[in-house]
Design an enzyme around this catalytic site. Sequence first.
Site, PDB file in Angstrom:
ATOM      1  N   GLU A 150       1.063  -1.057   0.182  1.00 58.36           N
ATOM      2  CA  GLU A 150      -0.103   0.044   0.346  1.00 58.36           C
ATOM      3  C   GLU A 150       0.944   1.123   0.028  1.00 58.36           C
ATOM      4  O   GLU A 150       0.731   2.556   0.830  1.00 58.36           O
ATOM      5  CB  GLU A 150      -0.494   0.427   1.148  1.00 58.36           C
ATOM      6  N   ASP A 168      -0.846  -3.540  -3.102  1.00 58.05           N
ATOM      7  CA  ASP A 168      -1.867  -2.726  -3.192  1.00 58.05           C
ATOM      8  C   ASP A 168      -3.271  -2.970  -3.627  1.00 58.05           C
ATOM      9  O   ASP A 168      -3.907  -3.872  -3.950  1.00 58.05           O
ATOM     10  CB  ASP A 168      -1.469  -1.569  -4.273  1.00 58.05           C
ATOM     11  N   GLU A 199      -5.945 -10.773  -1.659  1.00 57.11           N
ATOM     12  CA  GLU A 199      -6.766 -10.802  -0.654  1.00 57.11           C
ATOM     13  C   GLU A 199      -7.981 -10.041  -0.942  1.00 57.11           C
ATOM     14  O   GLU A 199      -8.522  -9.771   0.029  1.00 57.11           O
ATOM     15  CB  GLU A 199      -6.297  -8.801   0.509  1.00 57.11           C
TER      16      GLU A 199
END
Length: 1157
Positions: free
Chosen positions: A495, A537, A600
Site C-alpha cells: 500500500e 496494493d 486479499e
Amino acid sequence: MMKNNVDRIVSIVTALIMIFGASLFSPPIRVFADDTNINLVSNGDFESGTIDGWIKQGNPTLAVTTEQAIGQYSMKVTGRTQTYEGPAYSFLGKMQKGESYSVSLKVRLVSGQNSSNPLITVTMFREDDNGKHYDTIVWQKQVSEDSWTTVSGTYTLDYIGTLKTLYMYVESPDPTLEYYIDDVVVTTQNPIQVGNVIANETFENGNTSGWIGTGSSVVKAVYGVAHSGDYSLLTTGRTANWNGPSYDLTGKIVPGQQYNVDFWVKFVNGNDTEQIKATVKATSDKDNYIQVNDFANVNKGEWTEIKGSFTLPVADYSGISIYVESQNPTLEFYIDDFSVIGEISNNQITIQNDIPDLYSVFKDYFPIGVAVDPSRLNDADPHAQLTAKHFNMLVAENAMKPESLQPTEGNFTFDNADKIVDYAIAHNMKMRGHTLLWHNQVPDWFFQDPSDPSKSASRDLLLQRLKTHITTVLDHFKTKYGSQNPIIGWDVVNEVLDDNGNLRNSKWLQIIGPDYIEKAFEYAHEADPSMKLFINDYNIENNGVKTQAMYDLVKKLKSEGVPIDGIGMQMHININSNIDNIKASIEKLASLGVEIQVTELDMNMNGNISNEALLKQARLYKQLFDLFKAEKQYITAVVFWGVSDDVTWLSKPNAPLLFDSKLQAKPAFWAVVDPSKAIPDIQSAKALEGSPTIGANVDSSWKLVKPLYVNTYVEGTVGATATVKSMWDTKNLYLLVQVSDNTPSNNDGIEIFVDKNDDKSTSYETDDERYTIKRDGTGSSDITKYVTSNADGYVAQLAIPIEDISPAVNDKIGFDIRINDDKGNGKIDAITVWNDYTNSQNTNTSYFGDIVLSKSAQIATAIYGTPVIDGKVDDIWNNVEPISTNTWILGSNGATATQKMMWDDKYLYVLADVTDSNLNKSSINPYEQDSVEVFVDQNNDKTTYYENDDGQYRVNYDNEQSFGGSTNSNGFKSATSLTQSGYIVEEAIPWTSITPSNGTIIGFDLQVNNADENGKRTGIVTWCDPSGNSWQDTSGFGNLLLTGKPSGALKKGVTFDDIKNSWAKDAIEVLASRHIVEGMTDTQYEPNKTVTRAEFTAMILRLLNIKEEQYSGEFSDVNSGDWYANAIEAAYKAGIIEGDGKNARPNDSITREEMTQ
C-alpha cells in the site's frame, strides 16, 4: 412419558447443583425438559392408516399404501408434473431458532418407471421478514425400486424477524417420478450438556491449542511454572492494556445463559501489585465487550484466583472470545486452570466434508490460498479443518507484519509466524509472506531517534533498521526451514500508493524519500535471491487512476533494474464491482511482464446480507473466477482474506467470503465450484417505451437505452459476449443485440427465451417461447429479425410479438438470452448468458431475469451558447430550461440542485444552483464534502465501465476540483459562489472525443453530495442514475440532447471529399455552411447514408428558426419522451409535416443527399 421427563429434569438439576452449588439458581439458569428422542413428525410412519398432518407441495396425489419399510403402511406419491411437487410437513412452532435437527426418511420408487433421473431432494421452505427461502436438507440422493433407501441430513433453523411459514417437502428433478416414503423422523440433534467450554484449560498437553495472543502479545505453554500440574500459559510481548491470552468461544456459548469463569494468574516482573481482569468480546453487527469481573489486585509472585461471570444478550454472533488483560500494558503474566462453565451449545460447528475441495477444482489453474490466524490452526478447530480441506496456500493475516515480528528493536518473535509455517508444511501447502514494509502495524520505534523519541530517525538509521528487519525475517525462514520452506514469495512493500495514485505520504517517504521502495526490494533480494518479490496494493482492480499509477511505478522500477517479480492485487471488491474493469486492470498490469497474484480477495456486501444480495454475490464470484481462469497465463495465485464470514476483517453486518459464519458453503461457493447446483439471482433490466425501426440502419433511438450485459459463461471462459437493449410498444418487445465475436462462423447464434407472464415456472407453459437467430440471419420465422455483421461481430435487430398479453407500463416479462460461439471447430466452444448460469433455459423459466416495461427515456436539453465561467448566473442562462436532482441514493432529504446545460463547439457548460444550509468540507475525502459531481459519456455508449471519452468532474462549494477514474481533466474550468440558500457551481467541460452538433445526444448525470456538520456524507442525490455507481459505470446516465446552434453563423469554404460527383453538391455545401446539416466527420458527408424523418424535421426547424413546442400526443408512433417529440409538435403546428392520419413515421428514412433538395 411424563414420568421419564420428570426423572430427566431431576437428574439435570441434581447434576447442576453438584457442579455449581445451590447458589447457581440465583439468578436461575434455563433447563430444558425436551426429550431429544421425540419425533417432531407425528405421523411419520403412517401406521394410523392415514396421511394426517401431511400437506401437498403443488398438486400431487398422496395416499397410504401397504408397501412399507417398517410397520404396515407407507405413503405413495403419484401424479407429479413439476419437479417441486411432493408431500410436505409443517414445522412452524415445532422448531426453535438456532437449534439443529436430524432428518431421516426411507424412500423407494414405484416399480416400472425406468426413470433416467431417480433422485430425491429434501427441502425446507422458510418464509420470514427477509422473504422466501428454500433450504436444502438433502440434495439429489439416488434411490431405486429394488430396495428402500435411507435419505438423511441435518437442518439448523435460522431466520430474520418473524417466521411466517416453515415446512419440509420431498421433491425430485424428475417431474413425473413416483415414489413411496416411510419412517420419517425429525429430532433435535443433541441433548443439553453442562461443563467447561474451554478445551485446553490446564495446558498439561504442553501446547497453546485454542489460545492466541491478541494484538502484539505472544502466548506460550511453559514447563515448571504452574498452579497445578506442570504447565501454565505465559503471555509476553504486550504493548497495550487489551493485549493478552484469548480463547475462541464461537459456537460454544448459548446466548442468554449465564457462564461462571474461574482462573488463576501470576506474574514475576512488574509492580508489587498489578490489576488484571477477563473480558468477553462478542461480535454481531458490531463488537460488544462484556466485563467478566472488575480489575482484581494480584500480588507479585503469588498465584491469585480470579472469578466472575457473564451472560451474552440473545443475538446472532459471528464471533465470541474471552481474553485476559492488565492495566499495565507491558506486564508479562501466567494463567492456569481456566474454566468457563455453563451450558455447552448444541450448535457446535462442523464443516461439510462431502463437498468438492476448492483447491482441487482449480488445480489446473492456480493455487487457492487463505489468510489465517495461528490461533485457529489446531486440528480440533473447524476453521483449521475448513482450511485444510479447501486451500493449498496460506498467508499470515497479521503474524508476519513488522509489529508482530519485531515489536521492540532487535527483539524478534517468530512463534506465531512459525506456527503457520509448520501448519503449511504439515498439510503440504505453499505460503505467501505478508508483509515486510507497511505504513500500518509497524512499531513507532522504527521512525524515532533512539536518544529522543520525540525526534524522527535519520534517513540512514531508518534504512539500516529496514535492512535489518528484512534480512533477519527472510534469513529466519530460509535458515530454519531450508528446502522445506513453504514461502514462495513476499509482499515486500504494501500500500505505497494513496487513493489518488500518488506515493503515500508515509513516514517511510517523509524520512527516506521515494527510493525507500527500491531499497526494500534490494534488501529482500540480497537476503534471499530465490524468493519471488511482490508489490501489493488495494483498489488497483478498478482500471482507474490508481491502476495507472501502479503501472507507471512498476514500469519505472523495472526500468531501473529493481528486482520486482510481481504485483499483488488485493481485490477487496464489493457486490457492485465491475468485471470489465477488473479484466482490463489485470491485463494492463500483466503487460509489464510480471506475475499477477490476487492476494486479499473478499467481496463486501455493503451492509446488505439478504438472500437476494447473497445470490448477487454468487454471480459476481462466478464471473470473477471465470475471468481468473481465462487469465491463468498471468495469475499465479488467488488468496482469500479469511476462511469464513465469521472471521472477516470487514465491519459487520457482512458476508464477504465463500463460507458463512457457521462455516457452511454459501451460494457463492457453488457458483464458483459447480454452477449446476447454484441458484441464480434474478436480474432486472428496463425496456423503454418506443417503436424503433428495424432495417439497414440501427434506429437512433437505441442511443437512449441502457444495455444489459450477456457476459456470464456457462461453457468455456473466453468467447463471444453481447449487450442487449430493449424497447417495447403495444405490439412488440424490441431487442438490439450487439454481439462481440472475433471468430466468425455461421454456427454462431443467439437464443432468446421469453416468459410473457413471468410466472417463473419450472417447466414451459403455453406463453413461454424460445427463439433462435443465426449469425447469417436464419432462424425462427415467427419474429421480425435483421442481422448484420461488423468488425466486432454481428448485430441483431429483433421484434418479438407480445400483443397477446396487452403490455403496459410496469409489467414484467421473463427474459434470458444465450450467445453461442463456434470458434471455427464446427462446435459451440463458448456460451454466455444473461441470467440463468445453470443453463437450464430450455426447460425451466424459473431462473429467467425480468424485463420491466418502463416509460420512455429520461432526456434533457442543452442549448447552444457560451456563458462566462464566473460562478454567476449570467443572462444567457435565462432561456435554458432547468432540471432537478430528485433521485435519492443516500438519505431522503438534504442538499439538492437545479441545473442548466449549454454547449458550444469547445465545451459543455453546466450551471448547478445548490440548496444547502450547512456547508462542510472537513472530510479528507473529496466525495464526502459538500460538492457537485457531473458525469459525462460523450459517445453515450452506456458501458458499465469508463471509456476514454467518459468523465467524472467534482467541484466543492469552495471551487476545489477533483476527478474520478481516468477522467481527462485538461481544459476543465469551474467557478463557484455562495448564495443565501447554498452555493452555485459553474463548469466548462471540454469536448475531447466528439465533434458536437445539433441533434447529438450524450450521456449525462449530475450528483449532489451533502455533508453534515461533522463532515460525514449523509446525502447523495442525482438527476437520473439511482445505482450509486456513476463513478465507475456509465450505463445508468441520463441523456442530454444538444440543440439550438444557429444557422446564421456562416462557415466559409465548407465542402466534403465524398460529394464531388454528387448531384446535390451545391445544396449540401450551402446548408452545411449554415449549420443546417453537418458532416459525419470533418471530411466526409456520406450522402448515401439515410436519416430519419425525425432528424430531418429537426434540421428544418433550425433552418426556419422555429422553436420546439411541448408535444401534445397527436401521433400514435410518437411518445412524449422521444427526443424528437417536441420538434414533431412544432413542425406539425407550422404545417411542415402532416403525417398519414395517425402516424408521423419519425423513423422512416430518406438519404442525406435527398434531404437537401
